[in-house]
Design a protein around this motif. Sequence first.
Motif, PDB file in Angstrom:
ATOM      1  N   GLY A  99      60.603  26.357 108.127  1.00  0.00           N
ATOM      2  CA  GLY A  99      60.427  26.582 106.668  1.00  0.00           C
ATOM      3  C   GLY A  99      59.599  27.015 106.065  1.00  0.00           C
ATOM      4  O   GLY A  99      58.759  27.462 104.744  1.00  0.00           O
ATOM      5  N   LYS A 100      57.906  26.935 106.617  1.00  0.00           N
ATOM      6  CA  LYS A 100      56.812  26.979 106.461  1.00  0.00           C
ATOM      7  C   LYS A 100      55.882  28.152 106.734  1.00  0.00           C
ATOM      8  O   LYS A 100      56.073  29.057 107.735  1.00  0.00           O
ATOM      9  CB  LYS A 100      55.969  25.791 106.684  1.00  0.00           C
ATOM     10  CG  LYS A 100      54.344  25.937 105.413  1.00  0.00           C
ATOM     11  CD  LYS A 100      53.784  24.437 106.326  1.00  0.00           C
ATOM     12  CE  LYS A 100      52.142  24.695 105.612  1.00  0.00           C
ATOM     13  NZ  LYS A 100      51.801  24.422 105.282  1.00  0.00           N
ATOM     14  N   THR A 101      56.092  29.555 105.710  1.00  0.00           N
ATOM     15  CA  THR A 101      55.348  30.483 106.222  1.00  0.00           C
ATOM     16  C   THR A 101      53.657  30.517 106.084  1.00  0.00           C
ATOM     17  O   THR A 101      53.199  30.453 104.569  1.00  0.00           O
ATOM     18  CB  THR A 101      56.067  31.968 105.084  1.00  0.00           C
ATOM     19  OG1 THR A 101      57.628  31.486 105.278  1.00  0.00           O
ATOM     20  CG2 THR A 101      55.956  33.461 105.384  1.00  0.00           C
ATOM     21  N   THR A 102      53.252  31.790 106.789  1.00  0.00           N
ATOM     22  CA  THR A 102      51.610  31.672 106.786  1.00  0.00           C
ATOM     23  C   THR A 102      51.329  33.202 107.043  1.00  0.00           C
ATOM     24  O   THR A 102      52.455  33.690 107.631  1.00  0.00           O
ATOM     25  CB  THR A 102      51.088  30.793 107.398  1.00  0.00           C
ATOM     26  OG1 THR A 102      51.788  29.343 107.763  1.00  0.00           O
ATOM     27  CG2 THR A 102      49.336  30.888 107.639  1.00  0.00           C
ATOM     28  N   SER A 103      50.840  33.426 106.699  1.00  0.00           N
ATOM     29  CA  SER A 103      50.377  35.150 105.999  1.00  0.00           C
ATOM     30  C   SER A 103      49.146  34.836 106.867  1.00  0.00           C
ATOM     31  O   SER A 103      48.082  34.061 106.244  1.00  0.00           O
ATOM     32  CB  SER A 103      50.557  35.642 104.915  1.00  0.00           C
ATOM     33  OG  SER A 103      50.189  35.836 103.761  1.00  0.00           O
ATOM     34  N   ALA A 104      48.784  36.247 107.636  1.00  0.00           N
ATOM     35  CA  ALA A 104      47.104  36.258 108.473  1.00  0.00           C
ATOM     36  C   ALA A 104      46.479  37.866 108.197  1.00  0.00           C
ATOM     37  O   ALA A 104      47.427  38.580 108.442  1.00  0.00           O
ATOM     38  CB  ALA A 104      46.614  35.539 108.855  1.00  0.00           C
ATOM     39  N   LYS A 105      45.965  37.915 107.464  1.00  0.00           N
ATOM     40  CA  LYS A 105      45.335  39.510 106.858  1.00  0.00           C
ATOM     41  C   LYS A 105      43.944  39.312 107.705  1.00  0.00           C
ATOM     42  O   LYS A 105      43.441  37.918 107.157  1.00  0.00           O
ATOM     43  CB  LYS A 105      44.769  39.737 105.438  1.00  0.00           C
ATOM     44  CG  LYS A 105      46.573  40.202 104.804  1.00  0.00           C
ATOM     45  CD  LYS A 105      47.029  40.392 103.641  1.00  0.00           C
ATOM     46  CE  LYS A 105      48.494  40.470 103.035  1.00  0.00           C
ATOM     47  NZ  LYS A 105      48.356  41.152 101.120  1.00  0.00           N
ATOM     48  N   SER A 106      43.564  39.939 108.812  1.00  0.00           N
ATOM     49  CA  SER A 106      42.677  40.623 109.832  1.00  0.00           C
ATOM     50  C   SER A 106      41.710  41.901 109.773  1.00  0.00           C
ATOM     51  O   SER A 106      42.119  42.398 109.847  1.00  0.00           O
ATOM     52  CB  SER A 106      42.613  39.325 111.145  1.00  0.00           C
ATOM     53  OG  SER A 106      43.345  38.403 110.252  1.00  0.00           O
ATOM     54  N   ASP A 107      40.524  41.462 110.419  1.00  0.00           N
ATOM     55  CA  ASP A 107      39.820  42.280 110.290  1.00  0.00           C
ATOM     56  C   ASP A 107      39.118  41.549 111.713  1.00  0.00           C
ATOM     57  O   ASP A 107      38.411  40.500 111.430  1.00  0.00           O
ATOM     58  CB  ASP A 107      38.677  42.561 109.165  1.00  0.00           C
ATOM     59  CG  ASP A 107      39.220  43.303 108.172  1.00  0.00           C
ATOM     60  OD1 ASP A 107      40.177  44.105 107.822  1.00  0.00           O
ATOM     61  OD2 ASP A 107      38.115  43.334 107.341  1.00  0.00           O
ATOM     62  N   ILE A 108      39.204  42.838 112.736  1.00  0.00           N
ATOM     63  CA  ILE A 108      38.522  41.842 113.857  1.00  0.00           C
ATOM     64  C   ILE A 108      37.307  43.265 114.024  1.00  0.00           C
ATOM     65  O   ILE A 108      38.136  44.420 114.299  1.00  0.00           O
ATOM     66  CB  ILE A 108      39.710  42.463 115.075  1.00  0.00           C
ATOM     67  CG1 ILE A 108      41.098  41.506 114.766  1.00  0.00           C
ATOM     68  CG2 ILE A 108      39.107  42.249 116.403  1.00  0.00           C
ATOM     69  CD1 ILE A 108      41.738  41.653 115.801  1.00  0.00           C
TER      70      ILE A 108
END
Length: 454
Positions: free
Chosen positions: A74-83
């Motif tokens: 129930g825990k949502t994690t978002s990630a916005k990344s530059d590679i």
Amino acid sequence: MKKTSLCIMMLLLCKLSFSELVLNASNLSPSKNEDFNIEVSFLNEDKEKYTIEGIDNFDVFSKGSTNSYNSINGKTTSAKSDIYRVRAKSEGKFSLKVRTDKGEEKSIVIDVQKNETINSSLSNRFILKSIIPKNSFYFGEKIPYEEYFISGVRVSSLNIAKSPDFKEFSVKDMTPYSNNNYIQNTVDFNGKQGVQLTLFKGILQANNSGVKKLSSSNLKIGEPTRDFFYENTSYIGGEDIQIEIKALPSDAPHDFKGVVGTLNSLESWKTKEVNVGEAITLTLTLQGSGNLALIDNLPIEENINFNIFQNVKDYNEKIIDGKYFNEKIFEIAFIPKKSGIQKTPSINIPYFNTVSEKYEILNIKSEEIKVSGKSIETPIANQKDIQLTYDSPIDKNSEKNIKEIELNLLQIEKIPSKNNFKLFSVVIGFFALIEAIIIIVILSRGHVSKSKKR
């Protein structure tokens, strides 16, 4: 009002508690020639403007962006990344620091290792194996060279970044392929099963004597990562190989044609009994590491008891267990002119033996041939009418060989040629005689008719 302010403060604290700036590298100890990824991620927050201090120590090949979401319990994690796909410009330790406009910072240290160190660690996963039998050769000696890629791990891509550079060598490429793909074999690698690819197999020959260098292939190898769009890239090979080419001694025999290496022979006679004027054939196979392509004709001296023809039946060269090997098959026809026991001429082939390191002579001994029939005494001038009675593929069209050999065959009774003019005269005379008889008969009938009228 106080409750509203308290709620806003709690939301900000929650955001600060769960938001995070992350800086990662796919390889913290790459080599100077190894590609890897640098990733800047913003967890549970919008991506901000930032700078990367120390990025100028690396070549940046590409930049990509990703957004991902994960939900666990129930825990949502978002990630916005530059590679970033990068490669170090030099060796040493370099610090990378990401700093946002809001003052957040993250840093890591990249330890760029020397090639020797990284090659040692890579050799546990895959290697480029260059095979050359020795590092010293004589001028004119054939040099076998092979390259194999062996891997004990899964490889997602393999590319030849740079082909082998043979510089001061002539090269004959003999690399085998299967449906335009490299030949693959299963081998033992570091105690486990590995895969071997034959990248190159060829024969080299130095253009002159002295110390020479050649460079092995440079391979770009990709290994799969968790990221579907990227792979860890490594470079191996590109090593210089030094070879000494020694000059040949100056005391070469007069008939030396440049054959350098080892040399032996196999002889097979079709028969050793023959009639005068018939051919008896010797199949002679020369083989070894000497360059037999230089021998077009065997040094056979003229002989008063035989007419001699020779022809090259087959030639091939290859690499066997890392060593050069070639063979050449000659067929030699001896046509005896005299009856009795005749000896064929011996054949002497000079060459430089790279094992004994001196000039030697390969001797093909003469053989005794039992010849039956009447000796041939009278030569026939027209060589084009000669037909040799043997089955071997001897070069019968060589005008040079025909002109250099005088063939003596059995004397033939001369038959005078027909005189066409005399024959024509006889025919004309025959027709004239018939015509005269007809005229006489007609005249006689006319004279008889006149007498009856009277």
